[in-house]
Design an enzyme around this catalytic site. Sequence first.
Site, PDB file in Angstrom:
ATOM      1  N   LYS A   7      -5.647  24.606  33.052  1.00 16.03           N
ATOM      2  CA  LYS A   7      -5.161  22.968  33.079  1.00 16.03           C
ATOM      3  C   LYS A   7      -4.106  22.765  32.085  1.00 16.03           C
ATOM      4  O   LYS A   7      -3.744  23.822  30.829  1.00 16.03           O
ATOM      5  CB  LYS A   7      -6.384  22.169  32.822  1.00 16.03           C
TER       6      LYS A   7
ATOM      7  N   THR B 106     -12.797  27.110  32.290  1.00 11.07           N
ATOM      8  CA  THR B 106     -12.355  27.325  33.650  1.00 11.07           C
ATOM      9  C   THR B 106     -13.070  28.421  34.316  1.00 11.07           C
ATOM     10  O   THR B 106     -13.657  28.358  35.468  1.00 11.07           O
ATOM     11  CB  THR B 106     -10.746  27.283  34.030  1.00 11.07           C
TER      12      THR B 106
ATOM     13  N   ASP C 260     -14.253  20.698  28.499  1.00 14.83           N
ATOM     14  CA  ASP C 260     -13.121  21.003  29.593  1.00 14.83           C
ATOM     15  C   ASP C 260     -13.773  21.247  30.628  1.00 14.83           C
ATOM     16  O   ASP C 260     -13.004  21.225  31.930  1.00 14.83           O
ATOM     17  CB  ASP C 260     -12.158  21.655  28.984  1.00 14.83           C
TER      18      ASP C 260
ATOM     19  N   ALA D 147      -5.334  29.186  24.062  1.00 11.85           N
ATOM     20  CA  ALA D 147      -3.775  28.835  24.379  1.00 11.85           C
ATOM     21  C   ALA D 147      -3.682  27.207  24.517  1.00 11.85           C
ATOM     22  O   ALA D 147      -2.687  26.602  24.405  1.00 11.85           O
ATOM     23  CB  ALA D 147      -2.905  29.347  25.664  1.00 11.85           C
ATOM     24  N   GLY D 148      -4.953  26.685  25.023  1.00 10.62           N
ATOM     25  CA  GLY D 148      -4.845  25.191  25.087  1.00 10.62           C
ATOM     26  C   GLY D 148      -4.848  24.890  26.596  1.00 10.62           C
ATOM     27  O   GLY D 148      -4.526  24.015  27.077  1.00 10.62           O
TER      28      GLY D 148
ATOM     29  N   VAL E  19      -4.840  33.736  26.513  1.00  4.52           N
ATOM     30  CA  VAL E  19      -6.140  33.431  25.897  1.00  4.52           C
ATOM     31  C   VAL E  19      -6.150  32.621  24.691  1.00  4.52           C
ATOM     32  O   VAL E  19      -5.057  32.783  24.050  1.00  4.52           O
ATOM     33  CB  VAL E  19      -7.024  34.941  25.499  1.00  4.52           C
TER      34      VAL E  19
ATOM     35  N   GLY F  56      -8.825  28.331  29.476  1.00  4.11           N
ATOM     36  CA  GLY F  56      -9.103  29.863  29.980  1.00  4.11           C
ATOM     37  C   GLY F  56     -10.653  29.970  30.009  1.00  4.11           C
ATOM     38  O   GLY F  56     -11.034  30.338  30.921  1.00  4.11           O
TER      39      GLY F  56
END
Length: 286
Positions: free
Chosen positions: A8, A102, A134, A95-96, A93, A99
Amino acid sequence: MKLKAYAKINLALDVLSKREDGYHEIRTIMQTVDLYDIINIEKIEEDNIIVTTSSENIPTDNKNHAYIAASLLKERFGVKQGVRIHIEKNIPVSAGLAGGSTDAAAVLKGLNEIFELNLSEQQLMEIGREIGADVPFCLVGGTALCEGIGEKVIKLKSAPQMNILIAKPEVYVSTQAVYEALDLSKIKKRPNIEAMISAIEEGNVKEIAKNLCNVLEVVTVNQYPVINRVKDIMRNNNALGTVMTGSGPAVFGIFGNKYNALKAAERLKVFIKEIILTTTCEGSGF
């Protein structure tokens, strides 16, 4: 069973207040992009959870989000069979890009089917909240307004398909540290969430790009000026708009065409290893 776990981006991210439990209340518009990890799940006889991965940069024990998801479902519903989970990692990895979240969402969906638990999307989202803020969005995918700590998901009309260039500088960012360093009283520019929603509903890519905004960016940029360098290169190569996603350090740009995006990617390759050209998408849904 093989599942795609989509990344995302945050088209807009505002932080409203700090709660008593230490978390922050946010309003953000999240968008799925066509970049995904591949999750292979299979049942095994022994009552165990085995996680393997193609990446050396993520844990495979009970610190892994996919492991936590499997453990929660097994424990809550008394599942005695074990699972083997292999994560083919394509999403950068830390990263915002959600990862880990999800991957957890994909495991929740997969095990719901494999173990015939017949849980609804809402039930899975409630379990997902316990893993990470998230995860509920990652279960739903597409375009959504997320509130609370990010776990309250309100589906929006799908954003138009857009060319998205993602670049992740080789720096480590702690989400917790970014939020702690954010001084809410000193935020000068906040996203116009309503304007972003209108642009999405109208399918107006230029207006979406114009309204990109993330209040966390100023904190991360202060520590890692390379983020501004990435944004400048994207802008100088005709990005319609560019912003950091999540707490960073990944940056994305929206481009009117692939040619400009590829030109920007060529310039960025000089100092950035992880660069991905993709598009917005609906994701896998429930």
